[in-house]
Design a protein around this motif. Structure first.
Motif, PDB file in Angstrom:
ATOM      1  N   ILE B 179     -10.230  12.784  -5.438  1.00 14.03           N
ATOM      2  CA  ILE B 179     -10.925  12.126  -4.333  1.00 14.03           C
ATOM      3  C   ILE B 179     -10.683  10.621  -4.383  1.00 14.03           C
ATOM      4  N   MET B 180     -10.772  10.045  -5.577  1.00 20.83           N
ATOM      5  CA  MET B 180     -10.543   8.603  -5.704  1.00 20.83           C
ATOM      6  C   MET B 180      -9.144   8.245  -5.238  1.00 20.83           C
ATOM      7  N   LEU B 181      -8.160   9.061  -5.629  1.00 20.85           N
ATOM      8  CA  LEU B 181      -6.792   8.794  -5.197  1.00 20.85           C
ATOM      9  C   LEU B 181      -6.690   8.839  -3.685  1.00 20.85           C
ATOM     10  N   GLU B 182      -7.306   9.857  -3.098  1.00 27.70           N
ATOM     11  CA  GLU B 182      -7.207   9.977  -1.636  1.00 27.70           C
ATOM     12  C   GLU B 182      -7.884   8.811  -0.957  1.00 27.70           C
ATOM     13  N   VAL B 183      -9.058   8.432  -1.480  1.00 23.28           N
ATOM     14  CA  VAL B 183      -9.777   7.330  -0.858  1.00 23.28           C
ATOM     15  C   VAL B 183      -8.938   6.056  -0.922  1.00 23.28           C
ATOM     16  N   MET B 184      -8.390   5.759  -2.101  1.00 21.75           N
ATOM     17  CA  MET B 184      -7.579   4.548  -2.227  1.00 21.75           C
ATOM     18  C   MET B 184      -6.354   4.619  -1.328  1.00 21.75           C
ATOM     19  N   ASN B 185      -5.838   5.830  -1.144  1.00 25.24           N
ATOM     20  CA  ASN B 185      -4.626   5.983  -0.352  1.00 25.24           C
ATOM     21  C   ASN B 185      -4.902   5.884   1.141  1.00 25.24           C
ATOM     22  N   ASN B 186      -6.112   6.248   1.554  1.00 25.07           N
ATOM     23  CA  ASN B 186      -6.385   6.325   2.980  1.00 25.07           C
ATOM     24  C   ASN B 186      -7.085   5.104   3.544  1.00 25.07           C
ATOM     25  N   LEU B 187      -7.816   4.399   2.702  1.00 23.81           N
ATOM     26  CA  LEU B 187      -8.578   3.274   3.225  1.00 23.81           C
ATOM     27  C   LEU B 187      -7.672   2.099   3.537  1.00 23.81           C
ATOM     28  N   GLY B 188      -8.000   1.422   4.600  1.00 26.45           N
ATOM     29  CA  GLY B 188      -7.217   0.245   4.947  1.00 26.45           C
ATOM     30  C   GLY B 188      -7.449  -0.899   4.002  1.00 26.45           C
ATOM     31  N   ILE B 189      -8.689  -1.007   3.481  1.00 17.85           N
ATOM     32  CA  ILE B 189      -8.988  -2.203   2.699  1.00 17.85           C
ATOM     33  C   ILE B 189      -8.240  -2.225   1.380  1.00 17.85           C
ATOM     34  N   THR B 190      -7.810  -1.061   0.931  1.00 16.63           N
ATOM     35  CA  THR B 190      -7.025  -1.056  -0.301  1.00 16.63           C
ATOM     36  C   THR B 190      -5.540  -1.058   0.009  1.00 16.63           C
ATOM     37  N   ASN B 191      -5.204  -1.288   1.262  1.00 19.67           N
ATOM     38  CA  ASN B 191      -3.817  -1.322   1.692  1.00 19.67           C
ATOM     39  C   ASN B 191      -3.130   0.031   1.530  1.00 19.67           C
ATOM     40  N   GLY B 192      -3.930   1.071   1.404  1.00 21.09           N
ATOM     41  CA  GLY B 192      -3.412   2.419   1.402  1.00 21.09           C
ATOM     42  C   GLY B 192      -2.260   2.637   0.440  1.00 21.09           C
ATOM     43  N   PRO B 193      -1.265   3.413   0.862  1.00 17.14           N
ATOM     44  CA  PRO B 193      -0.179   3.735  -0.042  1.00 17.14           C
ATOM     45  C   PRO B 193       0.726   2.554  -0.366  1.00 17.14           C
ATOM     46  N   ARG B 194       0.623   1.457   0.399  1.00 16.30           N
ATOM     47  CA  ARG B 194       1.511   0.328   0.109  1.00 16.30           C
ATOM     48  C   ARG B 194       1.100  -0.390  -1.170  1.00 16.30           C
ATOM     49  N   GLY B 195      -0.140  -0.195  -1.572  1.00 19.69           N
ATOM     50  CA  GLY B 195      -0.558  -0.822  -2.806  1.00 19.69           C
ATOM     51  C   GLY B 195      -0.825  -2.308  -2.664  1.00 19.69           C
ATOM     52  N   ILE B 196      -1.258  -2.907  -3.754  1.00 17.12           N
ATOM     53  CA  ILE B 196      -1.616  -4.322  -3.739  1.00 17.12           C
ATOM     54  C   ILE B 196      -0.736  -5.047  -4.739  1.00 17.12           C
ATOM     55  N   PRO B 197       0.199  -5.829  -4.262  1.00 17.65           N
ATOM     56  CA  PRO B 197       1.042  -6.593  -5.168  1.00 17.65           C
ATOM     57  C   PRO B 197       0.460  -7.960  -5.458  1.00 17.65           C
ATOM     58  N   ALA B 198       1.136  -8.706  -6.253  1.00 17.31           N
ATOM     59  CA  ALA B 198       0.827 -10.126  -6.480  1.00 17.31           C
ATOM     60  C   ALA B 198      -0.579 -10.344  -7.015  1.00 17.31           C
ATOM     61  N   ILE B 199      -1.009  -9.489  -7.911  1.00 14.11           N
ATOM     62  CA  ILE B 199      -2.292  -9.732  -8.568  1.00 14.11           C
ATOM     63  C   ILE B 199      -2.102 -10.892  -9.534  1.00 14.11           C
ATOM     64  N   PRO B 200      -2.942 -11.908  -9.472  1.00 17.78           N
ATOM     65  CA  PRO B 200      -2.705 -13.078 -10.335  1.00 17.78           C
ATOM     66  C   PRO B 200      -2.931 -12.755 -11.802  1.00 17.78           C
ATOM     67  N   THR B 201      -2.079 -13.309 -12.633  1.00 17.15           N
ATOM     68  CA  THR B 201      -2.221 -13.086 -14.068  1.00 17.15           C
ATOM     69  C   THR B 201      -3.265 -14.053 -14.614  1.00 17.15           C
ATOM     70  N   PRO B 202      -3.910 -13.684 -15.731  1.00 21.13           N
ATOM     71  CA  PRO B 202      -4.952 -14.572 -16.257  1.00 21.13           C
ATOM     72  C   PRO B 202      -4.358 -15.875 -16.768  1.00 21.13           C
ATOM     73  N   SER B 203      -5.114 -16.927 -16.628  1.00 24.81           N
ATOM     74  CA  SER B 203      -4.633 -18.204 -17.135  1.00 24.81           C
ATOM     75  C   SER B 203      -5.815 -18.997 -17.656  1.00 24.81           C
ATOM     76  N   ILE B 204      -5.519 -19.893 -18.582  1.00 23.27           N
ATOM     77  CA  ILE B 204      -6.561 -20.726 -19.179  1.00 23.27           C
ATOM     78  C   ILE B 204      -6.243 -22.173 -18.872  1.00 23.27           C
ATOM     79  N   SER B 205      -7.201 -22.857 -18.246  1.00 26.48           N
ATOM     80  CA  SER B 205      -7.000 -24.293 -18.001  1.00 26.48           C
ATOM     81  C   SER B 205      -8.196 -25.044 -18.539  1.00 26.48           C
ATOM     82  N   ILE B 206      -7.955 -25.769 -19.602  1.00 23.80           N
ATOM     83  CA  ILE B 206      -9.025 -26.632 -20.125  1.00 23.80           C
ATOM     84  C   ILE B 206      -8.511 -28.043 -20.096  1.00 23.80           C
TER      85      ILE B 206
END
Lengths: 400, 418, 311
Positions: B179-206
């Motif tokens: 069900i979770m897979l289908e929901v992620m695949n069908n909902l627009g807000i998760t960009n469906g089957p196209r997936g979500i690219p360009a997730i920012p990598t963690p960084s430390i700035s002090i």
């Protein structure tokens, strides 16, 4: 005093000594040395679905690349031999990063031909790009790939934003359809492409439906399609689903013309669709090398080496490798793989009108090949005698 | 059924009989294994320091890989495999709590992993322009939320499925993953089957110091996975030795008796799910921020089964087992694949054939070593001496099914009383 | 939701036919559960084996590719059903011997059985995926049975193979019913499902009865497998996975352990699936199917017709 105590002490000691050695010692390990000596080599890497569910799509592309590498080496134009490093991702984005790291950290690699699918390109692109390694895909058609800001990305074929509207135009003008329906398999590739087609069709598109690619019975979707009685059904997806879908559509008495995309363009479609395969059309942003005089020696050579005509995207992949060869023409044997990455990238950026066997290549600032969609997108029809799709021509020819 | 065929199989049975008899009913604890698991006097005397030692040893692996000390898995590729094994250890530890400690068969565990990753993606500045986000916070801020979402999902899946017996629970959890897979695949807000690219990598700035984790897996291993694994191990060990662990054991062995003794079944089962989900929530964040691209096909149902494989084969309810299982399922097949150079081994494709092999190993392990290869000693004894079925419906009003112990086999030598 | 009333009738018909296939597979789940109180996860591989062996027998070894007719068709159909049934029954037999019986001997915990079942299922599925067997793609099933239109009802075209499916499914159910109620083995199965210890005291050989249960379940799954392969025209390594889960849902829906429940559950599930696909869209099929399962398990765990191997 137990044995285990000594085990722990021993491993601690070993760890400390290793630490000392690691800090003291130097040099690299695990990377291939390149250049220099009598026989030097550079590596072209490729990554895609070489086994697993999508092997039937990846294997023809690999064949084209392998053949091209052999040709480049035979021509003797280069100072060093080109080697081919094949990495099998099975088309899965979660396999991609490890393989991408492996390729990128191999100092002998000058360029990557691939990845073959859009999902794995999205997963491995950042790694290639940050390693300043040019990666040229011969088949991944998702438009968003060129929007990621990757300087080292190039695409040798028109993308879905080109194929979709051309297919729609063909439906409207050549098939003279007054009503159409799009179906897709709810996957990254199929959904995007079907959406492009539906958008261009506008009001001609009477409905957009999905099927579940994991199930085999599409009767509910077909019932919906049948009730709309369209002239054309366009399916965005791959042949394992397209075949049974076409078959069931015919069985349920849907008389519409079935049309699909490059993911369907392979012989398995006919096997799975049975009698319903007759007359089915597909669009593909790939040229049919058997219809191009410039590609005749390529076709002959592939037929001789592999015993069958070149598959989808094989010719485009061949062009890519040839262009890499062009880029390396002036390189000397002392140049290392990493130096040459910049050379290859510069070549692809600057190339203007390279005459490949499938098309003329110039890449825009995003890495997309500049080609008129009407020339770049071809239309194919299923031939029962050839048991495969045969080209009718490029869209521009057919839409006159 | 034709009689000769049947007689053939009877003959086969008779041939196998002596072999089966040799397999011990209750495995004798071997002194060395026992020592290793308890850790030996020095190990125990180190106390909390042993975690530092373990962390130190783990931290050494990437530089050793750089220098080619490990066969096949070296360089950045080896570090990526190490990273994969790392988050796999987190997953195995989590599922180990659910299956190994609490005895609940969860076939859809990776759904929590998926939720952790998607939460990360949807709370940071990821994806193409136009991508929906709940908020756009720095990557680190998404970490607690990935954890919380996974844990909430653990409660959500735990509560309604409490009363279900083991078999049904397995299918329902599998359904949850689908069900979770289908929901992620069908909902627009998760960009469906196209997936979500360009997730920012963690960084430390002090101040003026800026460090971005980037795409290289080594910093993730050092600064994220090692602490997470150590913390997870400590948590699991604490739980196992605490009252909660004993409650879980009671539920695992005989739920009716446990309930009669006052064990809060509901709370403990949900707690197991929540603890299990917590490690995968963190693993989801780590995975998403390293790979920077997620889509539904990155979390197929197969992954859930593979995590189960590594839990079962490695050792149910034991830490060493979790690590061993993760290595066997993640690192070893990769090494084998590189060795084979992409060719098949005895006809088995290295990537997909490993799953067939794991399936067979599962059967073999369940028959001959039910606790897993590195089972906790207590667990091993349990799996062989059964009580009445676990997972009995406690709510008497709706209980109509009969609870029957597996047939006491009169043919077996030395019949035991159940 | 955009349910089109005109579509209900045709999807009803197709859902019904699908439901009969689920019912045939569900019989295996239901019988094993009734006797052993165990969900045989590996039943999906048992189902697939029937279709796959017939694929090899007539597609690869004998290479029959042309549609046949008349007497030769009848003979070939009978042969494929028999071969499929026996193949599946054989794999069920093997499964019981290799995976479950050793656990029974060792009196394994409930969890062990489940894990073994999962292991067996994945072993078989991924074994079939290897290149020396089916390979990863869909393989075309020999089309000696020409699937063609039989008649149209309610706007839905019913194929000749669909008619065969319904007829055979009903025949199988009647046969199983008779087997359970009239024969000695059937009585033994019922006895075992009620009280294992008492059955043993009455002189019933538990091992043999359990084996019979698996084999009978396998026979029906094999028939379903062959019919499935003919209807859809292909076999594939994971062809059992989704139907297996659907069939299990059907068994639970109708009443696990109850044979009539398997039929009812199968038909109901087929109908619910298809109609929901029309109303909410086929991309939500899995969600609907699993939600149905969860609701049934929570609200009425014994299913519609209740538990227990009654005829």
């Amino acid at each position: 005093m137990g044995r285990s105590r000594w085990v722990v002490l021993g491993s601690l000691a070993a760890a400390l000594s290793l630490l000392a050695a690691a800090c003291g010692g130097g040099g690299g390990g695990g990377n291939q040395a390149g250049g220099g000596g009598q026989s030097c080599s550079w590596t072209v890497a490729t990554m895609g679905a070489l086994s697993g569910d999508y092997a039937s799509i990846g294997t023809p592309i690999l064949q084209g690349i392998q053949y091209a590498v052999d040709q480049v080496n035979k021509s003797g134009d280069l100072a060093c031999t080109l080697k081919l490093d094949k990495e099998d991702s099975q088309g899965n984005p979660d396999q991609a990063p490890a393989l991408a790291h492996k390729i990128a950290s191999n100092d002998n690699v000058v360029a990557v031909v691939g990845p073959y699918f859009s999902g794995e390109t999205l997963a491995s692109g950042p790694i290639f790009n940050s390693a300043k390694l040019p990666f040229i895909t011969p088949s991944a058609t998702d438009p968003s790939l060129a929007q990621q800001g990757w300087t080292y990305f190039f695409r040798a074929v028109p993308n879905d934003a080109a194929q979709g509207p051309v297919a729609a135009e063909y439906i409207e003008k050549a098939l003279k359809a007054s009503s159409a329906v799009t179906i897709d398999d709810n996957s990254q590739y199929g959904k995007g492409l079907a959406a492009q087609v539906a958008k261009k069709l506008g009001s001609v598109n009477k409905g957009s439906f999905h099927i579940d690619p994991n199930s085999t019975d599409y009767s509910s979707t077909i019932a919906q399609v049948k009730s709309l009685n369209p002239d054309v059904v366009y399916y965005g997806g791959y042949s394992p689903q397209a075949g049974p879908l076409a078959k069931q559509l015919k069985q349920q008495g849907v008389a519409a013309q079935f049309m699909s995309d490059d993911g369907t363009k392979d012989p398995t479609f006919g096997k799975l669709a049975g009698p319903a395969a007759t007359g089915v059309l597909v669009t593909c942003p790939c040229a049919d090398p058997t219809k191009l005089p410039a590609a005749s020696s390529f076709v002959k050579g592939m037929q001789q080496t592999y015993g069958q005509p070149p598959g989808t995207y094989a010719a485009d992949a061949y062009d890519v490798v040839q262009m890499i060869g062009q880029a390396l023409k002036n390189a000397s044997s002392s140049d290392s793989g990493t130096d040459l990455r910049a050379t290859v990238e510069k070549y692809f950026q600057d190339v203007n009108g390279y005459q490949g066997i499938t098309k003329t290549y110039t890449f825009d600032s995003h890495g997309e090949v500049e080609v008129d969609p009407l020339r770049g997108v071809w239309v194919y029809k299923w031939s029962n005698s050839d048991k495969n799709f045969v080209a009718l021509g490029y869209a521009g020819q057919l839409l006159k | 059924m034709s009689s000769p065929v049947y007689r053939f199989f009877e003959w086969l049975d008779a041939r196998l009989e002596p072999v089966r008899e040799r397999a011990p009913r209750v495995p004798v604890p071997e002194p060395v294994r026992q020592r290793w698991q308890q850790g030996g006097r020095l190990w125990r005397r180190l106390g909390p320091l042993r975690y530092l030692v373990a962390a130190g040893l783990m931290a050494l692996i990437p530089p050793l890989m750089e220098r080619g000390w490990f066969p096949i898995l070296n360089g950045t590729y080896g570090q990526t495999v190490l990273f994969n094994t790392g988050y796999w250890i987190l997953l195995t530890l989590g599922l180990g709590v659910v299956v190994g400690l609490a005895g609940l068969l969860d076939l859809g565990y990776v759904a929590f992993f998926l939720l952790g990753s998607y939460t990360t993606a949807l709370m940071t500045h990821s994806g193409a322009p136009g991508q929906f986000h709940f908020v756009e916070w720095p990557t680190w801020a998404a970490l607690p939320f990935a954890l919380i979402v996974a844990m909430v999902a653990g409660v959500a899946i735990g509560l309604p499925t409490l009363r279900l017996r083991g078999d049904y629970l397995a299918i329902v959890t599998l359904g949850f993953h689908e069900i979770m897979l289908e929901v992620m695949n069908n909902l627009g807000i998760t960009n469906g089957p196209r997936g979500i690219p360009a997730i920012p990598t963690p960084s430390i700035s002090i101040g003026s110091f800026h460090y971005d984790f980037g795409l290289n897996p080594a910093p993730y291993w050092w600064f994220l996975l090692i602490p997470a694994i150590i913390l997870a191990v400590i948590m699991v060990q604490r739980l196992d030795g605490s009252r909660v662990g004993r409650y879980w054991t009671a539920i695992r062995e005989d739920e009716v008796a446990a309930s009669a003794m006052g064990v809060p079944i509901v709370k403990m089962k949900v707690l197991a799910f929540v603890i299990g989900a917590s490690t995968s929530g963190i693993a989801g964040w780590i995975y998403a921020t390293n790979v920077t691209f997620i889509d539904p096909t990155s979390f197929p149902l197969l992954l859930s089964v593979l995590v189960l494989c590594s839990v079962v084969i490695g050792g149910l309810g034991s830490i060493g087992g979790a690590v061993l299982g993760a290595i066997l399922v993640q690192a070893v097949p990769e090494a084998v694949r590189q060795l084979s150079g992409g060719n098949t081994l005895f006809g088995f494709d290295p990537l997909t054939g490993r799953i067939a092999i794991f399936g067979a190993v599962l059967i073999i392990v369940m028959i001959y070593r039910p606790g897993g290869l590195l089972a906790a000693r207590r667990r091993r004894t349990e799996m062989v001496t059964p009580g009445p079925e676990s997972g009995v419906v406690v709510d008497d009003a709706s209980a109509t099914e009969q609870e029957v112990a597996p047939a006491d086999d009169v043919h077996s030598a030395g019949g035991r009383s159940t | 939701m955009h349910c089109n009333a005109a579509l209900i009738a045709p999807t009803f018909v197709t859902g019904l036919i699908l439901g009969f296939i689920y019912a045939l597979i569900a019989l295996g789940y239901t019988m094993v559960y009734g006797v052993l109180k165990l969900i045989n996860f590996a039943h999906d591989a048992v189902f697939a084996t029937g279709g796959i062996l017939v694929f090899y027998a007539f597609g690869q070894w004998f290479g029959i590719v042309q549609p046949l007719s008349g007497v030769s068709l009848v003979v070939l159909m009978a042969a494929s059903l028999v071969i499929g049934a026996l193949a599946s029954a054989g794999s069920a037999f093997l499964l019981e011997r290799v995976a479950y019986r050793p656990l029974r001997r060792r009196q394994g915990a409930r969890l062990s059985y489940l894990i073994t079942a999962i292991g067996a299922s994945f072993f078989a599925d991924y074994l079939y995926q290897q290149n020396f067997l089916l390979g990863p793609g869909k393989r075309e099933f020999p089309n000696y049975f020409n699937v063609s239109k039989a008649f149209t009802v309610f706007g839905s075209v019913v194929q000749n193979v669909d008619v065969l499916i319904v007829v055979l499914a009903i025949a199988c159910l009647i046969a199983l019913d008779q087997f359970i109620t009239r024969t000695r083995s059937g009585r033994a199965i019922r006895a075992l499902s009620e009280d294992q210890v008492a059955a043993q005291l009455m002189g019933i050989n538990n091992d043999r009865v359990i084996t019979t249960t698996f084999v009978v379940g396998g026979l029906f799954a094999g028939i379903a497998g062959v019919l499935y392969a003919i209807k859809f025209g292909f076999v594939v390594w994971n062809m059992g996975f989704v139907p297996g889960i659907k069939a299990f849902t059907a068994a639970v829906l109708g009443g696990i352990g109850n044979i009539r429940g398997a039929l009812l559950g199968g038909i109901l599930l087929g109908l619910i699936e298809n109609m929901s696909a029309v109303c909410v869209g086929a991309e939500w099929k899995d969600t609907v199917a699993f939600s149905v399962l969860v609701l049934v398990l929570i609200l009425r765990p014994t299913g519609i017709l209740g538990e227990g191997i009654k005829g």
